[in-house]
Design a protein around this motif. Structure first.
Motif, PDB file in Angstrom:
ATOM      1  N   SER A 180       2.301  14.491   1.906  1.00 31.11           N
ATOM      2  CA  SER A 180       3.329  13.963   0.995  1.00 31.11           C
ATOM      3  C   SER A 180       4.537  13.450   1.765  1.00 31.11           C
ATOM      4  CB  SER A 180       3.766  15.049   0.009  1.00 31.11           C
ATOM      5  OG  SER A 180       2.687  15.467  -0.801  1.00 31.11           O
ATOM      6  N   MET A 181       5.008  14.220   2.757  1.00 25.62           N
ATOM      7  CA  MET A 181       6.154  13.791   3.555  1.00 25.62           C
ATOM      8  C   MET A 181       5.831  12.522   4.325  1.00 25.62           C
ATOM      9  SD  MET A 181       8.805  15.629   3.003  1.00 25.62           S
ATOM     10  CE  MET A 181       9.751  14.878   4.313  1.00 25.62           C
ATOM     11  N   LEU A 182       4.616  12.433   4.853  1.00 21.05           N
ATOM     12  CA  LEU A 182       4.203  11.242   5.585  1.00 21.05           C
ATOM     13  C   LEU A 182       4.233  10.011   4.672  1.00 21.05           C
ATOM     14  CD1 LEU A 182       3.090  10.001   8.199  1.00 21.05           C
ATOM     15  CD2 LEU A 182       0.781  10.559   7.379  1.00 21.05           C
ATOM     16  N   ILE A 183       3.720  10.167   3.448  1.00 21.15           N
ATOM     17  CA  ILE A 183       3.726   9.056   2.488  1.00 21.15           C
ATOM     18  C   ILE A 183       5.159   8.631   2.175  1.00 21.15           C
ATOM     19  CG2 ILE A 183       3.225   8.417   0.088  1.00 21.15           C
ATOM     20  CD1 ILE A 183       0.730  10.227   0.286  1.00 21.15           C
ATOM     21  N   LEU A 184       6.035   9.604   1.928  1.00 19.28           N
ATOM     22  CA  LEU A 184       7.418   9.292   1.561  1.00 19.28           C
ATOM     23  C   LEU A 184       8.154   8.586   2.695  1.00 19.28           C
ATOM     24  CD1 LEU A 184       8.360  12.599  -0.281  1.00 19.28           C
ATOM     25  CD2 LEU A 184       8.130  10.341  -1.322  1.00 19.28           C
ATOM     26  N   VAL A 185       7.962   9.057   3.915  1.00 12.73           N
ATOM     27  CA  VAL A 185       8.631   8.436   5.061  1.00 12.73           C
ATOM     28  C   VAL A 185       8.113   7.014   5.274  1.00 12.73           C
ATOM     29  CG1 VAL A 185       8.951   8.536   7.556  1.00 12.73           C
ATOM     30  CG2 VAL A 185       9.150  10.627   6.199  1.00 12.73           C
ATOM     31  N   LEU A 186       6.789   6.821   5.226  1.00 11.11           N
ATOM     32  CA  LEU A 186       6.213   5.483   5.388  1.00 11.11           C
ATOM     33  C   LEU A 186       6.687   4.544   4.284  1.00 11.11           C
ATOM     34  CD1 LEU A 186       2.523   6.235   6.475  1.00 11.11           C
ATOM     35  CD2 LEU A 186       4.309   5.122   7.834  1.00 11.11           C
ATOM     36  N   TRP A 187       6.745   5.064   3.058  1.00 12.97           N
ATOM     37  CA  TRP A 187       7.177   4.248   1.916  1.00 12.97           C
ATOM     38  C   TRP A 187       8.627   3.821   2.087  1.00 12.97           C
ATOM     39  CZ3 TRP A 187       2.775   4.259  -1.116  1.00 12.97           C
ATOM     40  CH2 TRP A 187       2.779   3.403  -2.213  1.00 12.97           C
ATOM     41  N   ASP A 188       9.448   4.755   2.549  1.00 13.85           N
ATOM     42  CA  ASP A 188      10.881   4.499   2.657  1.00 13.85           C
ATOM     43  C   ASP A 188      11.213   3.578   3.826  1.00 13.85           C
ATOM     44  OD1 ASP A 188      13.538   5.046   1.651  1.00 13.85           O
ATOM     45  OD2 ASP A 188      13.874   6.159   3.506  1.00 13.85           O
ATOM     46  N   THR A 189      10.528   3.742   4.946  1.00 14.18           N
ATOM     47  CA  THR A 189      10.887   3.009   6.164  1.00 14.18           C
ATOM     48  C   THR A 189      10.088   1.730   6.374  1.00 14.18           C
ATOM     49  OG1 THR A 189       9.317   4.318   7.482  1.00 14.18           O
ATOM     50  CG2 THR A 189      11.590   5.131   7.322  1.00 14.18           C
ATOM     51  N   LEU A 191       6.692   0.548   4.098  1.00 17.82           N
ATOM     52  CA  LEU A 191       5.932  -0.097   3.024  1.00 17.82           C
ATOM     53  C   LEU A 191       6.819  -0.802   2.005  1.00 17.82           C
ATOM     54  CD1 LEU A 191       3.138   2.580   2.434  1.00 17.82           C
ATOM     55  CD2 LEU A 191       2.995   0.446   3.739  1.00 17.82           C
ATOM     56  N   SER A 192       7.936  -0.173   1.626  1.00 21.09           N
ATOM     57  CA  SER A 192       8.807  -0.776   0.607  1.00 21.09           C
ATOM     58  C   SER A 192       9.395  -2.098   1.072  1.00 21.09           C
ATOM     59  CB  SER A 192       9.932   0.191   0.230  1.00 21.09           C
ATOM     60  OG  SER A 192      10.736   0.469   1.357  1.00 21.09           O
ATOM     61  N   LYS A 193       9.413  -2.325   2.398  1.00 22.90           N
ATOM     62  CA  LYS A 193       9.948  -3.567   2.941  1.00 22.90           C
ATOM     63  C   LYS A 193       8.871  -4.624   3.142  1.00 22.90           C
ATOM     64  CE  LYS A 193      13.442  -0.829   5.314  1.00 22.90           C
ATOM     65  NZ  LYS A 193      13.940  -0.323   6.596  1.00 22.90           N
ATOM     66  N   LYS A 194       7.608  -4.211   2.992  1.00 25.45           N
ATOM     67  CA  LYS A 194       6.493  -5.128   3.231  1.00 25.45           C
ATOM     68  C   LYS A 194       6.163  -5.992   2.020  1.00 25.45           C
ATOM     69  CE  LYS A 194       5.205  -3.835   7.451  1.00 25.45           C
ATOM     70  NZ  LYS A 194       5.167  -4.759   8.609  1.00 25.45           N
ATOM     71  N   HIS A 195       6.205  -5.366   0.838  1.00 29.67           N
ATOM     72  CA  HIS A 195       5.764  -6.099  -0.353  1.00 29.67           C
ATOM     73  C   HIS A 195       6.508  -5.589  -1.575  1.00 29.67           C
ATOM     74  CE1 HIS A 195       3.102  -7.797  -3.433  1.00 29.67           C
ATOM     75  NE2 HIS A 195       2.653  -8.610  -2.482  1.00 29.67           N
ATOM     76  N   LEU A 201       6.282   0.446  -7.371  1.00 25.60           N
ATOM     77  CA  LEU A 201       5.558   1.711  -7.402  1.00 25.60           C
ATOM     78  C   LEU A 201       6.222   2.648  -6.408  1.00 25.60           C
ATOM     79  CD1 LEU A 201       3.150   3.386  -8.411  1.00 25.60           C
ATOM     80  CD2 LEU A 201       1.809   2.422  -6.530  1.00 25.60           C
ATOM     81  N   GLN A 202       7.011   3.596  -6.914  1.00 27.76           N
ATOM     82  CA  GLN A 202       7.774   4.479  -6.042  1.00 27.76           C
ATOM     83  C   GLN A 202       6.865   5.449  -5.281  1.00 27.76           C
ATOM     84  OE1 GLN A 202      10.985   4.618  -5.329  1.00 27.76           O
ATOM     85  NE2 GLN A 202      11.822   3.120  -6.755  1.00 27.76           N
ATOM     86  N   GLY A 203       7.257   5.747  -4.032  1.00 22.86           N
ATOM     87  CA  GLY A 203       6.504   6.683  -3.202  1.00 22.86           C
ATOM     88  C   GLY A 203       6.273   8.033  -3.856  1.00 22.86           C
ATOM     89  N   PRO A 204       7.281   8.624  -4.522  1.00 26.81           N
ATOM     90  CA  PRO A 204       7.067   9.935  -5.155  1.00 26.81           C
ATOM     91  C   PRO A 204       5.959   9.937  -6.210  1.00 26.81           C
ATOM     92  CG  PRO A 204       9.406   9.491  -4.953  1.00 26.81           C
ATOM     93  CD  PRO A 204       8.705   8.233  -4.558  1.00 26.81           C
ATOM     94  N   ILE A 205       5.784   8.822  -6.917  1.00 26.90           N
ATOM     95  CA  ILE A 205       4.705   8.762  -7.906  1.00 26.90           C
ATOM     96  C   ILE A 205       3.356   8.846  -7.200  1.00 26.90           C
ATOM     97  CG2 ILE A 205       3.654   7.345  -9.712  1.00 26.90           C
ATOM     98  CD1 ILE A 205       6.453   6.130 -10.180  1.00 26.90           C
TER      99      ILE A 205
END
Length: 517
Positions: A180-189, A191-195, A201-205
């Motif tokens: 879960s932490m890995l997903i959140l960190v990747l999403w925040d740093t 993935l969210s900047k890629k597309h 679709l928020q990382g926590p979901i």
């Protein structure tokens, strides 16, 4: 804000509301459990706090619901009053009192909390979230979700719980938390900047869905791990409409003449109002648009919420910084997010309680740890230190006190330190000295110009400077700038010439007018 404008930021508010829903659900249940109340009473409070308070509140990003700060009060009150129904009557009365506090404009109290203390509150809460969620991430779940107190009922504390968690960790929970932490960190740093899709679709979901998947794999033996019942969400399941209706409770109005009910109501109204006003200030600090919440309107909204919550069997409500900060962290822009989170709580209790009971607490712990980190970034400590001790001392005192006591006690200690520095600042700025000159007969002339506002706290500094005037000198006490002088200082200046004669000091006053007391 008009209802039509609530939907102007729906693309941001909708995903944020789902995240807040996942964060709020276990907190509602955990606080109800710690309060000695039916579990569903916490969900009711969450629903009312989201939908009702959200609609009436002037706060755009604040989220209300049951608060950990009231758990001990609720537990004690239920025992004192003898029944949960009698306690609900006290909740109704507390709501009426809060509404009246808003009507009589008591919300101004919030504006007297220094910025350094509010920042310390946010940082302390951030650190507290991280420390309290690590045991849940490791699978050690004795402490209830949402706890804020340092010392627990079993005698353990925040730090000893960390040691126990490592000794009793559950591999399955640790695996879920790590992924879960890995997903959140990747999403925040990244993935969210890629597309754009990753922003919607928020990382926590995704973390919650992955957590449910892991739990299903555990239960079906596909992965050789397991989670205990107290390591997953435990929402009461209603198997029929009758079951659902049966979970709502009404107050015992026969206790209307019980003086103890009124005592409990007053205490709850005061504590809930203070906690709400502090959270309002903190939430406004976090708001990227720096909107200012009308505090009197907020008290009225909380009063309406508590009135309704008490009438249908819910716990008392306050605005809650954990939920509010999660709301802001994950992109909410308007109050629609808070309202929707209440709707999701209601719909989930009616429809998908069984599915929600598949969510591991380790998944939710990872989400909250991310929220806590963003509230307590190391850079903030460095920034506050650079501002000087007048800002840093109240800030760090509030942080440490919250970690070692609880939210309200921590704020009180921070305020005491803040007041000390305010008084010290006032002490140093009561006057200034003009350059010393000399008269024709050789006397040194010491010209003291007093500040605009001279309070009792300035007496010591003025007394000190006058006492060190050397003998055979002349002193001019210039009150030209003064708009207000405390009586104690007036009295001292009036009597000073008598004392000065002993040192052959000539005293002259400018525009010193003795008020008639």
């Amino acid at each position: 804000m008009k209802i039509a404008t609530w939907f102007s930021e729906v693309k941001n508010d909708l995903p944020a509301s789902i995240v807040v829903f996942f964060v709020a659900l276990p907190l509602c249940l955990g606080i109800a459990l710690a309060s000695g109340a039916p579990l569903f009473s916490g969900v009711i409070a969450g629903i009312v706090g989201g939908i009702v308070v959200g609609m009436f509140s002037g706060s755009q990003l604040g989220v209300s619901g049951p608060a950990a700060g009231l758990a001990v009060i609720v537990l004690t009150a239920i025992g004192t009053l003898g029944s949960f129904q009698a306690f609900l009557l006290a909740v109704v009365m507390a709501g009426v009192i809060q509404f009246l506090l808003g009507y009589f404009k008591a919300g101004f109290i919030a504006y007297f909390v220094p910025s350094s203390v509010i920042k310390g509150m946010l940082t302390g809460i951030g650190l507290l979230i991280v420390l309290k969620q690590i045991p849940h991430a490791l699978g050690y779940d004795f402490d209830y979700q949402g706890s804020e107190s340092f010392v627990q009922a079993d005698g353990s504390n925040t730090f000893s719980a960390l040691a126990d968690a490592w000794a009793l960790l559950t591999p399955g929970a640790l695996l879920i938390a790590a992924v879960s932490m890995l997903i959140l960190v990747l999403w925040d740093t990244t993935l969210s900047k890629k597309h754009r899709a990753f922003e919607l679709l928020q990382g926590p979901i995704v973390v919650v869905l992955v957590g449910i998947l892991f739990n299903w794999l555990f239960q079906n033996g596909i992965l050789n791990f397991s989670l205990a019942d107290n390591q997953i969400v435990q929402l009461p399941v209603a198997h029929s409409v009758g079951d659902l209706i049966g979970q709502f409770t009404t107050p015992d109005f026969s206790q209307i003449s019980n003086i103890e009910v009124y005592k409990v109501a007053v205490v709850m109204a005061i504590v809930a109002s203070l906690e709400t006003l502090l959270c309002v200030e903190a939430t406004d600090k976090l708001d990227p648009l720096k909107r200012v919440t009308p505090t009197n309107q907020e008290l009225k909204a909380q009063g309406i919420g508590n009135l309704l919550s008490g009438l249908i069997g819910g716990l008392p409500i306050t605005q809650v910084i954990v939920r509010s900060s999660a709301n802001i962290t994950f992109g909410a822009k308007t109050k629609l997010s808070a309202i929707l989170h209440g709707i999701w709580l209601l719909l989930s209790a009616v429809t998908i309680a069984g599915l929600l009971n598949m969510i591991p607490l380790a998944s939710l712990a990872a989400i909250l740890i991310m929220v806590g980190y963003k509230l307590a970034k190391p850079s903030l400590f460095a920034h506050m230190y650079k501002l000087g001790w007048e800002q840093f001392a109240p800030f760090i005192a509030t942080v440490v006190a919250i970690l070692l006591t609880d939210l309200l006690t921590g704020i009180a200690i921070g305020l005491v330190v803040g007041v000390f520095y305010t008084l010290h600042h006032s002490y140093r700025n009561s006057h200034y000295m003009k350059e010393t000159t000399t008269t024709e007969d050789g006397r040194e002339v010491h010209h003291i110009v007093l500040a605009e506002e001279i309070s009792f706290f300035n007496k010591a500094s003025i007394l000190k400077v006058l006492e060190v005037i050397p003998g055979n000198a002349k002193v001019i006490i210039d009150c030209s700038n003064c708009k207000s002088i405390a009586y104690d200082v007036v009295e001292y200046i009036r009597d000073y010439p008598l004392h000065a004669k002993l040192k052959n000091i000539e005293v002259e006053t400018i525009k010193f007018i003795q008020p008639k007391y």
